[in-house]
Motif scaffolding. Structure first.
Motif, mmCIF file in Angstrom:
data_model
loop_
_atom_site.group_PDB
_atom_site.id
_atom_site.type_symbol
_atom_site.label_atom_id
_atom_site.label_comp_id
_atom_site.label_asym_id
_atom_site.label_seq_id
_atom_site.Cartn_x
_atom_site.Cartn_y
_atom_site.Cartn_z
ATOM 1 N N ARG A 177 0.871 -1.182 0.000
ATOM 2 C CA ARG A 177 0.000 0.000 0.000
ATOM 3 C C ARG A 177 0.899 1.219 0.000
ATOM 4 O O ARG A 177 1.544 1.544 0.985
ATOM 5 C CB ARG A 177 -0.932 0.036 1.218
ATOM 6 C CG ARG A 177 -1.905 1.227 1.179
ATOM 7 C CD ARG A 177 -2.773 1.319 2.429
ATOM 8 N NE ARG A 177 -3.796 2.345 2.283
ATOM 9 C CZ ARG A 177 -3.603 3.645 2.557
ATOM 10 N NH1 ARG A 177 -2.420 4.061 2.984
ATOM 11 N NH2 ARG A 177 -4.591 4.514 2.388
ATOM 12 N N LEU A 178 0.975 1.875 -1.145
ATOM 13 C CA LEU A 178 1.881 3.001 -1.310
ATOM 14 C C LEU A 178 1.348 4.231 -0.576
ATOM 15 O O LEU A 178 0.135 4.426 -0.464
ATOM 16 C CB LEU A 178 2.060 3.322 -2.799
ATOM 17 C CG LEU A 178 2.636 2.205 -3.663
ATOM 18 C CD1 LEU A 178 2.678 2.628 -5.123
ATOM 19 C CD2 LEU A 178 4.027 1.809 -3.184
ATOM 20 N N PRO A 179 2.247 5.099 -0.109
ATOM 21 C CA PRO A 179 1.805 6.277 0.652
ATOM 22 C C PRO A 179 1.400 7.443 -0.239
ATOM 23 O O PRO A 179 1.903 7.616 -1.351
ATOM 24 C CB PRO A 179 3.062 6.645 1.447
ATOM 25 C CG PRO A 179 4.204 6.201 0.580
ATOM 26 C CD PRO A 179 3.713 4.945 -0.095
ATOM 27 N N SER A 180 0.467 8.232 0.259
ATOM 28 C CA SER A 180 0.096 9.509 -0.358
ATOM 29 C C SER A 180 -0.238 9.385 -1.831
ATOM 30 O O SER A 180 0.203 10.187 -2.656
ATOM 31 C CB SER A 180 1.232 10.529 -0.158
ATOM 32 O OG SER A 180 1.495 10.721 1.207
ATOM 33 N N ARG A 181 -1.005 8.350 -2.151
ATOM 34 C CA ARG A 181 -1.448 8.157 -3.536
ATOM 35 C C ARG A 181 -2.834 8.779 -3.726
ATOM 36 O O ARG A 181 -3.647 8.792 -2.811
ATOM 37 C CB ARG A 181 -1.519 6.673 -3.879
ATOM 38 C CG ARG A 181 -0.180 5.954 -3.875
ATOM 39 C CD ARG A 181 0.648 6.256 -5.110
ATOM 40 N NE ARG A 181 1.401 7.508 -4.979
ATOM 41 C CZ ARG A 181 2.067 8.071 -5.982
ATOM 42 N NH1 ARG A 181 2.063 7.512 -7.174
ATOM 43 N NH2 ARG A 181 2.708 9.191 -5.786
ATOM 44 N N PRO A 182 -3.144 9.253 -4.911
ATOM 45 C CA PRO A 182 -4.466 9.828 -5.174
ATOM 46 C C PRO A 182 -5.526 8.747 -5.355
ATOM 47 O O PRO A 182 -5.206 7.568 -5.489
ATOM 48 C CB PRO A 182 -4.236 10.571 -6.497
ATOM 49 C CG PRO A 182 -3.196 9.736 -7.195
ATOM 50 C CD PRO A 182 -2.275 9.274 -6.095
ATOM 51 N N ASP A 401 7.832 18.143 15.157
ATOM 52 C CA ASP A 401 6.422 17.969 15.498
ATOM 53 C C ASP A 401 5.869 16.611 15.064
ATOM 54 O O ASP A 401 4.658 16.376 15.126
ATOM 55 C CB ASP A 401 5.579 19.086 14.874
ATOM 56 C CG ASP A 401 5.649 19.100 13.347
ATOM 57 O OD1 ASP A 401 6.378 18.262 12.776
ATOM 58 O OD2 ASP A 401 4.979 19.957 12.741
ATOM 59 N N GLY A 402 6.765 15.702 14.619
ATOM 60 C CA GLY A 402 6.336 14.366 14.229
ATOM 61 C C GLY A 402 5.899 14.228 12.787
ATOM 62 O O GLY A 402 5.460 13.151 12.378
ATOM 63 N N THR A 403 6.014 15.309 12.014
ATOM 64 C CA THR A 403 5.675 15.249 10.592
ATOM 65 C C THR A 403 6.922 14.955 9.760
ATOM 66 O O THR A 403 8.054 14.993 10.263
ATOM 67 C CB THR A 403 5.044 16.567 10.121
ATOM 68 O OG1 THR A 403 6.003 17.638 10.291
ATOM 69 C CG2 THR A 403 3.779 16.866 10.898
ATOM 70 N N GLU A 437 -0.468 8.852 7.106
ATOM 71 C CA GLU A 437 -0.357 9.702 5.915
ATOM 72 C C GLU A 437 -0.569 11.172 6.235
ATOM 73 O O GLU A 437 -0.031 12.055 5.550
ATOM 74 C CB GLU A 437 -1.359 9.249 4.848
ATOM 75 C CG GLU A 437 -0.931 7.991 4.124
ATOM 76 C CD GLU A 437 -1.884 7.633 2.995
ATOM 77 O OE1 GLU A 437 -1.405 7.151 1.968
ATOM 78 O OE2 GLU A 437 -3.104 7.825 3.169
ATOM 79 N N GLU A 438 -1.341 11.459 7.284
ATOM 80 C CA GLU A 438 -1.592 12.845 7.660
ATOM 81 C C GLU A 438 -0.316 13.536 8.138
ATOM 82 O O GLU A 438 -0.250 14.773 8.148
ATOM 83 C CB GLU A 438 -2.655 12.887 8.757
ATOM 84 C CG GLU A 438 -4.012 12.333 8.309
ATOM 85 C CD GLU A 438 -5.023 12.288 9.436
ATOM 86 O OE1 GLU A 438 -4.675 12.741 10.546
ATOM 87 O OE2 GLU A 438 -6.147 11.796 9.219
#
Length: 537
Positions: A177-182, A401-403, A437-438
């Motif tokens: 499951r790839l990250p930040s995909r549309p 900040d963890g991002t 992802e957030e």
């Protein structure tokens, strides 16, 4: 979708290597014929939890295939190097170029001598695996016993298990499951500079699209005094042009899902209506008259015409995907509404992010529990983003900040090329949870971040696609003949009806011919595979 070719040619495996003996490690990975699978023996050096995975070093051979001339620079990814050190699992990478892999794959499957691990869905297709199941270990018990990260991912995202379950009910390959995909795939892209020059608004319906393309053809929007504008061009008729009629086909199966059921759209009234519309545009010169005779090189030459932009409309991943130095003239727009007033966007409501066959453990490996635990390390959130973009500290910055944010690529290098250079990118096992992802902050002006911005135009209109179903060995024997004949005939008639018309007069004979070619049997196979997929628990 971003799978681009790197800088230098690299091929590390030859046919001689394919036939060579496997490396004998301290615990005991060895070759031998895969038809007689050695029973694994769990060594006292093996740790079922934590790191290291083994107390004494073990070497695993891992085969992957990269696009064209990408090479093996990804192996220097700091996360991979740290994993080797922390796990005590040493990796002997066997990196093949896709340019050479077709021939080498046949040699490998014929010989039956495989490395311990196959990584990436470009190595073996569904049919390669299904027709050679004795070469690959069923993974269900290993997932339960040694892969808590993957097990948790499958529980949180059940489609990962669905997509990985073979017709016999077992799992032989690991998913991603790839990250930040549309959610959406290609979207309408139009020459905004031309719209502004002519005082036009972006089209929202098929009728408005017709009027805009007509203005592009007749009113010299590029301003050179020549009638050289091509309102729409592709290599062949891209199915995306038919999206307004409810036809969305991201898996090139000629199937759509309507009311929860699979439908072969080349025999639907919507398809007929779409081709009547397309023929109207073609007959008025609003579609490239070389649409069905040009190759990709010719199409690209028009998209990137040297002197001035000459193309008005297309369907692309992002506006800058193909137009070269004219990219700034183009913008993505919302999906075009069809005659029924609805908008249909190709993609997947669950996200364009799932794939199978990303890692297989072969029966040549005598320490599959070690291989399984090694693979499971890839399924944490931080591991996944580092194997998709690049290592933390090299490509990714972990903020206080963890991002997480992506650093700028070196001067003269595109972001996408840099990610492929630094990571496994689309290939290999990964899982980024929706909540994580957030925390990923992408540049909305470029690359993956730009696509997510564009995705907002059509994500609410994304249709449910016919899924990436799995076929059994018997079905794989029948499919090639059926699809070659049927798909070929459908394509021939589509080109004829777009360029010459006559679909109303020829429709009944067309349906009759498809039935004679075995359409009913093809649909039986498609429907059975769909039912199996939907029934996976």
């Amino acid at each position: 979708m971003g799978k681009k070719i790197g800088k230098k040619l690299f091929t590390k495996m030859s046919s001689v290597l394919l036939a060579s003996a496997m490396l004998v490690s301290v615990v005991g990975c060895s070759s031998g014929t895969t038809n007689e699978t050695a029973e694994p023996t769990i060594s006292s050096d093996f740790n079922q939890e934590g790191l290291p995975i083994v107390n004494k070093p073990v070497t695993l051979k891992v085969l992957t295939v990269r696009w064209g001339n990408m090479g093996d620079t990804f192996t220097q990814n700091q996360w991979l190097k740290d994993l080797e050190k922390d796990s005590n699992v040493k990796i002997e990478w066997q990196v093949m170029s896709s340019n050479d892999w077709g021939e080498q794959k046949s040699i490998m499957l014929a010989s039956g001598t495989l490395p311990d691990i196959i990584l990436g869905d470009q190595v073996f297709s569904d049919s390669d695996i299904v027709n050679n199941l004795s070469y690959f270990r069923p993974l269900d018990e290993y997932i339960d016993s040694y892969m808590p990260n993957l097990k948790a991912a499958m529980e949180e995202t059940p489609d990962m298990k669905k997509i990985s379950t073979f017709p016999d009910g077992k799992i032989y390959s690991m998913p991603t499951r790839l990250p930040s995909r549309p959610k959406s795939r290609n979207q309408p892209v139009i020459n905004k500079a031309w719209l502004d020059k002519l005082g036009l608004k972006a089209p929202t319906t098929t009728e408005e699209l017709y009027q805009v393309l007509k203005a592009f053809r007749e009113k010299d929007p590029n301003g050179n005094g020549k009638k050289d504008e091509i309102p729409y061009t592709e290599t062949g008729l891209n199915v995306d042009f038919l999206n307004p009629f409810g036809i969305t086909d991201i898996n090139a199966s000629s199937m759509i899902v309507q009311d929860g059921k699979p439908v072969f759209y080349p025999t639907t009234d919507a398809y007929k209506e779409a081709l009547i519309y397309t023929n109207k545009l073609y007959s008025e010169g609003l579609i490239d008259q070389e649409l069905f005779t040009q190759d990709n090189t010719m199409t690209s030459a028009k998209w990137q015409n040297a002197d001035i932009s000459i193309v008005g409309f297309s369907n692309q991943w992002t506006p800058d995907a193909v137009f070269g130095k004219w990219s700034d003239q183009y913008e993505a727009i919302a999906p075009i509404a069809g005659p029924d007033g609805k908008r249909y966007q190709p993609g997947d409501p669950g996200g364009m992010n799932l794939a199978r066959n990303e890692l297989l453990i072969t029966t040549s490996c005598t320490v599959p529990e070690v291989a399984a635990r090694w693979a499971d390390q890839f399924y944490s959130n931080e591991a996944s983003i580092q194997n998709f973009w690049g290592a933390i500290g090299t490509v990714i910055k972990k903020n206080d900040d963890g991002t997480y944010t992506l650093m700028d690529p070196p001067a003269g290098t595109s972001a996408d090329a840099w990610y492929w250079d630094q990571s496994l990118r689309d290939f290999g096992p990964k899982y980024v949870s929706p909540s994580f992802e957030e925390k990923i902050k992408l540049n909305p002006q470029a690359g993956d971040g730009l696509k997510l911005q564009i995705d907002q135009l059509g994500s609410a209109d994304v249709t449910t696609p016919y899924p990436k179903v799995m076929y059994n060995a018997e079905e794989f024997q029948e499919l090639p003949t059926l699809t070659t004949d049927i798909d070929g005939y459908v394509a021939t008639m589509r080109a004829q009806w777009v360029t010459k018309g006559g679909i109303e007069e020829g429709w009944d004979a067309y349906i009759k011919k498809l039935n004679e070619m075995g359409l009913e049997q093809l649909l039986t196979i498609r429907n059975n595979a769909f039912e199996r997929y939907m029934n996976v628990k």
